[in-house]
Design an enzyme around this catalytic site. Structure first.
Site, PDB file in Angstrom:
ATOM      1  N   HIS A 160      12.866  24.873   5.838  1.00 48.15           N
ATOM      2  CA  HIS A 160      13.313  25.614   5.039  1.00 48.15           C
ATOM      3  C   HIS A 160      13.541  25.709   3.615  1.00 48.15           C
ATOM      4  O   HIS A 160      14.434  25.050   3.074  1.00 48.15           O
ATOM      5  CB  HIS A 160      15.268  25.482   5.015  1.00 48.15           C
ATOM      6  CG  HIS A 160      15.527  26.321   6.836  1.00 48.15           C
ATOM      7  ND1 HIS A 160      14.709  27.375   7.052  1.00 48.15           N
ATOM      8  CD2 HIS A 160      16.100  25.350   8.166  1.00 48.15           C
ATOM      9  CE1 HIS A 160      15.276  27.374   8.398  1.00 48.15           C
ATOM     10  NE2 HIS A 160      16.530  26.436   8.488  1.00 48.15           N
TER      11      HIS A 160
ATOM     12  N   HIS B 156      21.916  31.213   6.307  1.00 49.13           N
ATOM     13  CA  HIS B 156      21.652  30.009   7.706  1.00 49.13           C
ATOM     14  C   HIS B 156      23.457  29.487   8.325  1.00 49.13           C
ATOM     15  O   HIS B 156      24.245  28.400   8.193  1.00 49.13           O
ATOM     16  CB  HIS B 156      21.592  29.339   7.004  1.00 49.13           C
ATOM     17  CG  HIS B 156      20.721  27.872   8.372  1.00 49.13           C
ATOM     18  ND1 HIS B 156      21.469  28.002   9.888  1.00 49.13           N
ATOM     19  CD2 HIS B 156      19.608  28.074   8.920  1.00 49.13           C
ATOM     20  CE1 HIS B 156      20.471  27.294  10.559  1.00 49.13           C
ATOM     21  NE2 HIS B 156      19.161  27.445   9.871  1.00 49.13           N
TER      22      HIS B 156
ATOM     23  N   GLU C 186      19.317  34.804  11.479  1.00 46.38           N
ATOM     24  CA  GLU C 186      18.655  34.515  10.575  1.00 46.38           C
ATOM     25  C   GLU C 186      17.508  36.090   9.622  1.00 46.38           C
ATOM     26  O   GLU C 186      16.619  35.975  10.696  1.00 46.38           O
ATOM     27  CB  GLU C 186      18.200  33.916  10.036  1.00 46.38           C
ATOM     28  CG  GLU C 186      19.033  31.988  10.470  1.00 46.38           C
ATOM     29  CD  GLU C 186      18.122  31.048  10.483  1.00 46.38           C
ATOM     30  OE1 GLU C 186      17.240  30.833   9.970  1.00 46.38           O
ATOM     31  OE2 GLU C 186      18.212  30.502  12.009  1.00 46.38           O
TER      32      GLU C 186
END
Length: 397
Positions: free
Chosen positions: A150, A221, A361
């Site tokens: 991420h 997210h 996502e």
């Protein structure tokens, strides 16, 4: 709130979420009217003073979007976090359906990373914390075991974004991610806009350009629980994913490079089924991930007028709430809240339980920079990265 405490978010990686409950008085003879015009108990909504501060000279605030149907979305420009999202149930009752916290400072606690944030430069995992681009190796932080996750230690979820435009129904954020930030090449100019439509859609549009060839994979997210944040687990939610194929993972949750059929496996959501139906299956794919944490390859043959495919649909039987996901991305990561463990309390004061939320996502595949057979995430000078994700909310008829 002290800035040093907030900076702890830079070092923390985790997965939590939350929501608040709202009570309302309603006449019994016109339920449909209330669904169209629900009332929100302002006592439980996020308070501006809890999100107003400065971080390294940049102003942080709380912003609110509203549509004419009563849906409200609350954002902070720290990490572009969706703090609260109030959506009506079948009786017109509004509840907050995303995990989160009542103050900016609480997002710095252990186990609170990524809640409601925009993820970048690269959403999901990159194996061994590095990738090769045009023959050059770019080392990245290893913040998830041997993997880069991420965007690294200080990804897009941990920076203050500029607010370019804001109105009752839309907001646009932007920033320039400097060359070398978290190891990525190129000055990346990013714009992300959110629009709350009268069709009860939260539409997210991403755009990026670079002055040096790089890789980009942005995503949103939020952790969702359609019963309301902190209201039990999501194992009873009914999920459909528009995908016959997925990318199997290894013990480090990195795709092996194979494209496998979901048929006759517990990962098959081509027909509606509860998330909990097969989640305790002893399949190696589920035991390695502790549940679902997999990238699905979307079926793209059928698109709507905007060129988007329906990626997934979720139904919650008790509230009647539904959520459809549309995108132009080739994949969607379904995560079943496996690392939530009940140690973190959310907005309503309730603990976020294991599998107390799900994430859907929209994105390119994990580890694409190291897999030549996956759709490319490379962005060259002169090209524009674009991505769209739409979360559409409704009531099951």
């Amino acid at each position: 709130m002290s800035i040093p405490r907030l900076k702890k978010t830079i070092l923390l990686i985790g997965f939590p979420i939350l929501l608040s409950c709202c009570k309302e008085r309603r006449p019994k003879d016109n339920i449909q009217m209330e669904i169209n015009n629900p009332k929100l108990d302002k006592i439980h909504t996020p308070q501006e003073e809890n999100f107003k501060t400065e971080i390294e000279g940049d102003s942080v605030k709380l912003y609110t979007l509203r549509n004419g149907k009563g849906i409200e979305a609350y954002f902070t420009n720290f990490g572009q976090r969706l703090v609260s999202l109030y959506v009506p149930d079948k009786n017109g009752k509004l509840e907050d359906i995303v995990l989160g916290f009542n103050s900016l400072e609480e997002y710095g606690q252990e186990g609170a990373a990524y809640f409601g944030a925009t993820i970048g430069r690269y959403g999901n995992r990159i194996a061994n914390g590095s990738f090769v681009l045009d023959g050059k190796t770019y080392p990245l932080a290893k913040n998830n075991g041997p993997n880069h996750l991420h965007g690294g230690l200080k990804g897009f979820d941990n920076v203050v974004w500029k607010v370019d435009e804001v109105s009752q129904k839309s907001i646009q954020f932007s920033r320039i991610s400097p060359d070398g930030e978290e190891g990525y090449p190129g000055n990346l100019a990013v714009k992300v806009s959110y629009k709350l439509t009268e069709d009860n859609e939260l539409k997210i549009s991403y755009e990026a350009t670079t002055d040096k060839k790089t890789v980009v994979n942005l995503t949103h997210h939020s952790f969702f629980n359609l019963k309301g944040e902190g209201n039990g687990t999501i194992e009873d939610h009914i999920l459909t994913i528009n995908a016959d194929l997925y990318t199997p993972i290894d013990e480090n949750l990195i795709p092996t490079g194979e494209l496998a059929n979901v048929k006759q496996t517990p990962l098959d959501f081509t027909s509606p089924k509860t998330i909990g139906q097969d989640i305790h299956n002893n399949s190696s794919q589920l035991t390695m991930a502790g549940g679902f944490d997999h990238n699905y390859i979307l079926e793209t043959s059928s698109k709507n007028s905007e060129g988007l495919v329906m990626a997934a649909k979720v139904e919650e039987p008790s509230s009647g709430r539904t959520m459809e996901v549309y995108t132009n991305e080739p994949g969607i990561q379904f995560y079943s809240g496996n690392f939530l463990d009940g140690t973190v309390k959310g907005k309503s004061g309730r603990k976020y339980l294991k599998r107390g939320a799900f994430c859907l996502e929209t994105q390119h595949y994990p580890n694409s920079p190291n897999q030549s057979g996956f759709p490319s995430t490379e962005l060259d000078v002169g090209d524009t990265y674009t991505s769209v994700c739409v979360y559409k909310f409704g009531i099951k008829k």
